[in-house]
Design an enzyme around this catalytic site. Structure first.
Site, short mmCIF file in Angstrom:
data_model
loop_
_atom_site.label_atom_id
_atom_site.label_comp_id
_atom_site.label_asym_id
_atom_site.label_seq_id
_atom_site.Cartn_x
_atom_site.Cartn_y
_atom_site.Cartn_z
N SER A 65 1.13 -1.18 -0.05
CA SER A 65 -0.20 0.06 -0.03
C SER A 65 0.68 1.08 0.19
O SER A 65 1.76 1.08 0.45
CB SER A 65 -0.46 0.14 0.92
OG SER A 65 -1.58 1.35 1.95
N TYR B 66 -1.67 -0.96 10.35
CA TYR B 66 -1.80 -1.18 8.80
C TYR B 66 -0.31 -0.47 8.48
O TYR B 66 0.41 -0.93 7.59
CB TYR B 66 -2.37 0.21 9.11
CG TYR B 66 -3.54 -0.62 7.12
CD1 TYR B 66 -4.26 -1.97 6.65
CD2 TYR B 66 -2.48 0.74 6.20
CE1 TYR B 66 -4.62 -2.28 5.51
CE2 TYR B 66 -3.26 0.28 4.84
CZ TYR B 66 -3.94 -0.68 4.25
OH TYR B 66 -4.40 -1.54 3.43
N1 LIG Z 1 -8.86 -0.52 -1.17
C1 LIG Z 1 -8.10 -0.36 -1.08
O1 LIG Z 1 -7.93 0.90 -0.93
C2 LIG Z 1 -6.45 -0.35 -0.63
C3 LIG Z 1 -4.91 0.44 -0.88
C4 LIG Z 1 -3.91 -0.01 -0.86
C5 LIG Z 1 -3.80 -0.85 -0.17
N2 LIG Z 1 -4.86 -1.66 -0.28
C6 LIG Z 1 -4.52 -3.74 0.07
O2 LIG Z 1 -5.17 -4.66 -0.58
C7 LIG Z 1 -5.43 -5.71 -0.58
C8 LIG Z 1 -7.18 -5.51 -1.06
O3 LIG Z 1 -7.79 -4.93 0.05
P1 LIG Z 1 -9.13 -4.65 -1.11
O4 LIG Z 1 -9.16 -3.03 -0.88
O5 LIG Z 1 -9.31 -5.74 -1.77
O6 LIG Z 1 -10.23 -4.93 0.58
P2 LIG Z 1 -12.04 -5.91 0.53
O7 LIG Z 1 -11.61 -6.02 1.57
O8 LIG Z 1 -12.25 -5.96 0.00
O9 LIG Z 1 -11.09 -7.27 0.45
C9 LIG Z 1 -9.82 -8.02 1.24
C10 LIG Z 1 -10.40 -9.89 0.88
O10 LIG Z 1 -9.63 -10.22 2.06
C11 LIG Z 1 -10.27 -11.33 2.77
N3 LIG Z 1 -8.77 -11.51 4.02
C12 LIG Z 1 -9.36 -11.14 4.90
N4 LIG Z 1 -8.60 -11.42 5.90
C13 LIG Z 1 -7.89 -12.65 5.71
C14 LIG Z 1 -8.01 -13.78 6.31
N5 LIG Z 1 -7.20 -14.14 7.24
N6 LIG Z 1 -7.21 -14.60 5.45
C15 LIG Z 1 -7.85 -15.01 4.05
N7 LIG Z 1 -8.36 -13.72 3.91
C16 LIG Z 1 -9.16 -12.69 3.93
C17 LIG Z 1 -11.60 -10.86 2.86
O11 LIG Z 1 -12.30 -11.90 3.02
C18 LIG Z 1 -11.58 -10.51 1.12
O12 LIG Z 1 -12.43 -10.46 0.78
C19 LIG Z 1 -5.29 -5.92 1.46
O13 LIG Z 1 -4.02 -6.46 1.19
C20 LIG Z 1 -5.24 -3.70 1.10
O14 LIG Z 1 -4.11 -3.88 2.43
C21 LIG Z 1 -6.10 -2.09 -0.80
#
Ligand SMILES: NC(=O)c1ccc[n+]([C@@H]2O[C@H](COP(=O)([O-])OP(=O)(O)OC[C@H]3O[C@@H](n4cnc5c(N)ncnc54)[C@H](O)[C@@H]3O)[C@@H](O)[C@H]2O)c1
Length: 274
Positions: A155, A168
Site C-alpha cells: 500500500s 496497518y
Molecule cells: N482498497 C484500497 O484502497 C487499498 C489500498 C492499498 C492497498 N490495499 C490492499 O489491497 C488488498 C485488498 O484490499 P481490498 O480493498 O480488496 O479489501 P477488501 O476488504 O474488499 O478485500 C479483502 C479480502 O481479503 C479477505 N481476507 C481478509 N482477511 C483474511 C484472512 N485472514 N485470510 C484469508 N482472507 C482474508 C477478505 O475476506 C476479503 O475478501 C489488501 O491487502 C489491502 O490492504 C487496498
C-alpha cells in the site's frame, strides 16, 4: 494470453482488488486457486468476504474458460496455508504465481497508546505474517522448479505513514521488507518477488470492495469526504481503480517482467511523489 499454461494462487479473492486481479489473470489464461477466509474475523469491525462472493469471483473467472479451484482458508493458520499449497499442486501440478492480496483495514483509527496489543497483533498477523506464511508454503516449490512470481499487495501505507493507522502502516512497510529480503533469497533460483503499492482504491461495485469505506469509518469521516480528500491529494486527481492494480499484478505475474525482482510498483496517481 499472457498467462496461458500458468497457475496462480490469489488470496483475498472473494471481492475487491483480489477479485479484479483474479479476473484479469483468468482473462489472460491462468488457471486459478482462489483463497479467502470467507467469514468474519473476531476483532475486525466490518464484514469480510463471504462464501457467495468467493463463488461469484470463481464464476467470473470460469467464464474466461480457465479452471478454478476455491479454498476457504484463514491465512493466519499455517497448517491450512500449507494444505492450500498442497491442494494447488495436486490439482494443477505447479504454482507459477502467488498474489498475496488478503488484508484487513481495521481495527484502526486510534493513536498508538490507545491501541490494544491484541489489535496490533491481529493487524500484523493478517497483513504481514499471512503473506509470509503463503510465501513460506509456496516459494520452496517454486525454487525447486526454478520459476515463479510472488506479488505482495502492500500500500502507499508501505511507503509513508498515515495518522492513527500504525498497525496497518507497520504491516505494509513490513511487506516491502519481506519482498526485498525474499527477492534476495530466491533470485538465484529465478523466483521473483515484487510488491505493489496501491493508493486509495475505489470501492467499485463489480468487485464489491469495501476497504475505502472501512478506512473512512475507522477515521470517523463520511466516505464522500474521505474520497474527495484523497482525490485532491493525488496529483492525477482521481482515485485508483481496482483494474489499475490488476494491470500491475498482471505485468508482474507475466514473463514480460522476467528481469524484475525486489521492485516496488507504486500505483497511486502520484500520491507519494511529494
Ligand atoms: N482498497 C484500497 O484502497 C487499498 C489500498 C492499498 C492497498 N490495499 C490492499 O489491497 C488488498 C485488498 O484490499 P481490498 O480493498 O480488496 O479489501 P477488501 O476488504 O474488499 O478485500 C479483502 C479480502 O481479503 C479477505 N481476507 C481478509 N482477511 C483474511 C484472512 N485472514 N485470510 C484469508 N482472507 C482474508 C477478505 O475476506 C476479503 O475478501 C489488501 O491487502 C489491502 O490492504 C487496498
Amino acid at each position: 494470453m499472457r498467462l496461458a499454461g500458468k497457475t496462480a494462487v490469489v488470496t483475498g479473492a472473494a471481492r475487491g482488488i483480489g477479485r479484479a486481479c483474479a479476473a484479469a489473470f483468468a482473462e489472460e489464461g491462468a488457471d486459478l486457486v482462489l483463497v479467502d477466509i470467507a467469514a468474519d474475523l473476531l476483532g475486525v469491525p466490518y464484514p469480510l468476504g463471504s462464501a457467495s462472493q468467493l463463488a461469484h469471483t470463481a464464476d467470473l473467472c470460469r467464464a474466461h474458460g480457465v479452471a478454478v479451484h476455491t479454498e476457504v482458508v484463514d491465512i493466519r493458520d499455517m497448517a491450512a496455508v500449507r494444505a492450500v499449497a498442497d491442494a494447488a499442486e495436486e490439482r494443477f501440478g505447479r504454482i507459477d504465481v502467488l498474489l498475496n492480496n488478503a488484508g484487513i483495514a481495521a481495527p484502526a483509527g486510534r493513536p498508538v497508546h490507545e491501541t490494544s496489543e491484541a489489535d496490533w497483533a491481529l493487524m500484523l498477523d493478517v497483513n504481514l505474517s499471512g503473506a509470509w506464511r503463503m510465501t513460506n508454503a509456496v516459494a520452496g516449490r517454486m525454487s525447486a522448479r526454478r520459476a515463479g512470481s510472488v506479488i505482495n499487495v502492500s500500500s502507499t501505507a508501505g511507503l509513508v505513514g498515515y495518522r492513527h493507522f500504525a498497525g496497518y502502516v507497520a504491516a505494509k512497510h513490513g511487506l516491502i521488507g519481506l519482498t526485498k529480503a525474499a527477492a534476495l533469497d530466491y533470485g538465484p533460483s529465478r523466483v521473483r518477488v515484487n510488491a505493489i503499492c496501491p493508493g486509495s482504491v475505489r470501492d467499485t461495485p463489480w468487485v464489491e470492495g469495501r476497504m475505502l469505506a472501512e478506512i473512512a469509518r475507522a477515521l470517523d469521516v463520511p466516505v464522500a469526504e474521505h474520497e474527495s480528500t484523497f482525490v485532491l491529494a493525488q496529483p492525477m486527481n482521481a482515485l485508483v481503480e481496482p483494474e489499475d492494480v490488476a494491470a500491475a499484478a498482471l505485468w508482474l505475474a507475466a514473463d514480460e517482467s522476467a528481469r524484475v525482482t525486489g521492485s516496488v510498483v507504486t500505483v497511486d496517481g502520484g500520491f507519494t511523489v511529494r
